[in-house]
Design a protein around this motif. Sequence first.
Motif, mmCIF file in Angstrom:
data_model
loop_
_atom_site.group_PDB
_atom_site.id
_atom_site.type_symbol
_atom_site.label_atom_id
_atom_site.label_comp_id
_atom_site.label_asym_id
_atom_site.label_seq_id
_atom_site.Cartn_x
_atom_site.Cartn_y
_atom_site.Cartn_z
ATOM 1 N N GLN A 2 38.246 39.810 48.393
ATOM 2 C CA GLN A 2 37.868 41.230 48.474
ATOM 3 C C GLN A 2 37.770 41.855 47.084
ATOM 4 O O GLN A 2 36.822 42.573 46.786
ATOM 5 N N HIS A 3 38.748 41.586 46.244
ATOM 6 C CA HIS A 3 38.731 42.146 44.889
ATOM 7 C C HIS A 3 37.583 41.572 44.058
ATOM 8 O O HIS A 3 36.949 42.303 43.292
ATOM 9 N N LEU A 4 37.317 40.289 44.239
ATOM 10 C CA LEU A 4 36.191 39.688 43.508
ATOM 11 C C LEU A 4 34.866 40.301 43.947
ATOM 12 O O LEU A 4 33.974 40.506 43.123
ATOM 13 N N VAL A 34 34.371 43.382 44.912
ATOM 14 C CA VAL A 34 34.275 44.692 44.257
ATOM 15 C C VAL A 34 33.831 44.519 42.810
ATOM 16 O O VAL A 34 32.928 45.214 42.329
ATOM 17 N N LEU A 35 34.451 43.578 42.104
ATOM 18 C CA LEU A 35 34.111 43.347 40.697
ATOM 19 C C LEU A 35 32.701 42.805 40.534
ATOM 20 O O LEU A 35 31.988 43.195 39.603
ATOM 21 N N GLU A 36 32.290 41.927 41.439
ATOM 22 C CA GLU A 36 30.929 41.375 41.369
ATOM 23 C C GLU A 36 29.896 42.463 41.641
ATOM 24 O O GLU A 36 28.885 42.571 40.933
ATOM 25 N N LYS A 37 30.145 43.284 42.646
ATOM 26 C CA LYS A 37 29.221 44.373 42.978
ATOM 27 C C LYS A 37 29.080 45.346 41.807
ATOM 28 O O LYS A 37 28.001 45.889 41.561
ATOM 29 N N ALA A 38 30.172 45.557 41.055
ATOM 30 C CA ALA A 38 30.152 46.447 39.890
ATOM 31 C C ALA A 38 29.528 45.776 38.666
ATOM 32 O O ALA A 38 29.359 46.418 37.636
ATOM 33 N N GLY A 39 29.205 44.482 38.786
ATOM 34 C CA GLY A 39 28.581 43.764 37.673
ATOM 35 C C GLY A 39 29.560 43.333 36.595
ATOM 36 O O GLY A 39 29.150 43.032 35.470
ATOM 37 N N GLU A 42 38.799 29.205 37.821
ATOM 38 C CA GLU A 42 38.661 28.686 39.180
ATOM 39 C C GLU A 42 39.435 29.591 40.142
ATOM 40 O O GLU A 42 40.512 30.086 39.833
ATOM 41 N N PHE A 43 38.860 29.835 41.306
ATOM 42 C CA PHE A 43 39.407 30.718 42.336
ATOM 43 C C PHE A 43 40.863 30.373 42.661
ATOM 44 O O PHE A 43 41.713 31.262 42.712
ATOM 45 N N GLY A 44 41.163 29.096 42.884
ATOM 46 C CA GLY A 44 42.524 28.675 43.249
ATOM 47 C C GLY A 44 43.535 28.993 42.156
ATOM 48 O O GLY A 44 44.668 29.389 42.438
ATOM 49 N N PHE A 45 43.124 28.824 40.915
ATOM 50 C CA PHE A 45 44.001 29.156 39.797
ATOM 51 C C PHE A 45 44.311 30.650 39.801
ATOM 52 O O PHE A 45 45.464 31.059 39.669
ATOM 53 N N LEU A 46 43.281 31.473 39.957
ATOM 54 C CA LEU A 46 43.471 32.928 40.005
ATOM 55 C C LEU A 46 44.383 33.327 41.157
ATOM 56 O O LEU A 46 45.280 34.154 40.984
ATOM 57 N N ARG A 47 44.145 32.745 42.305
ATOM 58 C CA ARG A 47 44.955 33.055 43.490
ATOM 59 C C ARG A 47 46.428 32.761 43.208
ATOM 60 O O ARG A 47 47.301 33.572 43.503
ATOM 61 N N GLY A 85 44.179 42.430 36.560
ATOM 62 C CA GLY A 85 44.682 41.071 36.354
ATOM 63 C C GLY A 85 43.558 40.049 36.345
ATOM 64 O O GLY A 85 43.525 39.148 35.501
ATOM 65 N N ILE A 86 42.621 40.170 37.272
ATOM 66 C CA ILE A 86 41.487 39.249 37.339
ATOM 67 C C ILE A 86 40.681 39.324 36.048
ATOM 68 O O ILE A 86 40.353 38.288 35.444
ATOM 69 N N LEU A 87 40.359 40.521 35.610
ATOM 70 C CA LEU A 87 39.566 40.685 34.390
ATOM 71 C C LEU A 87 40.301 40.159 33.173
ATOM 72 O O LEU A 87 39.701 39.545 32.283
ATOM 73 N N THR A 88 41.610 40.365 33.131
ATOM 74 C CA THR A 88 42.405 39.884 32.003
ATOM 75 C C THR A 88 42.421 38.360 31.947
ATOM 76 O O THR A 88 42.206 37.767 30.889
#
Length: 117
Positions: A59-61, A63-68, A42-47, A30-33
């Motif tokens: 937490q999910h961000l 993971v995604l950031e660490k994976a690049g 913006e973080f608040g919009f995603l939330r 969902g985040i990637l989409t």
Amino acid sequence: MSETNEPGEPADPHPVIGLDDVVHQRVRLGILTVAHQARRVEFGFLRTVLGLTAGNLSQHLSVLEKAGLVEIEKGYEGKRPRTWLSLTPAGGRALQDEVTQLKRLIHQIEHGGSPPE
């Protein structure tokens, strides 16, 4: 089932094998989409749009950031601190690869046999 090259060896690997565990998780997909649909999110919009708590989204961000796959930017809008994220080129490719594998899986379910080329 698909044809085989060698006894017990499928000609084409099952589409589910191509799904990426980092990308395929429901919230991260969902985040990637959402990030794919906008240049910067913006973080608040995603939330809000994904119905998550701030901690869960963070937490999910991570993971995604660490994976690049996403880039996180912190700053201010007026006097309010804000966090934005954007999809990296690798994130765009990972999302496209995931969609391709999902299409192959759907095709296999709906039509049986070999996935489309």
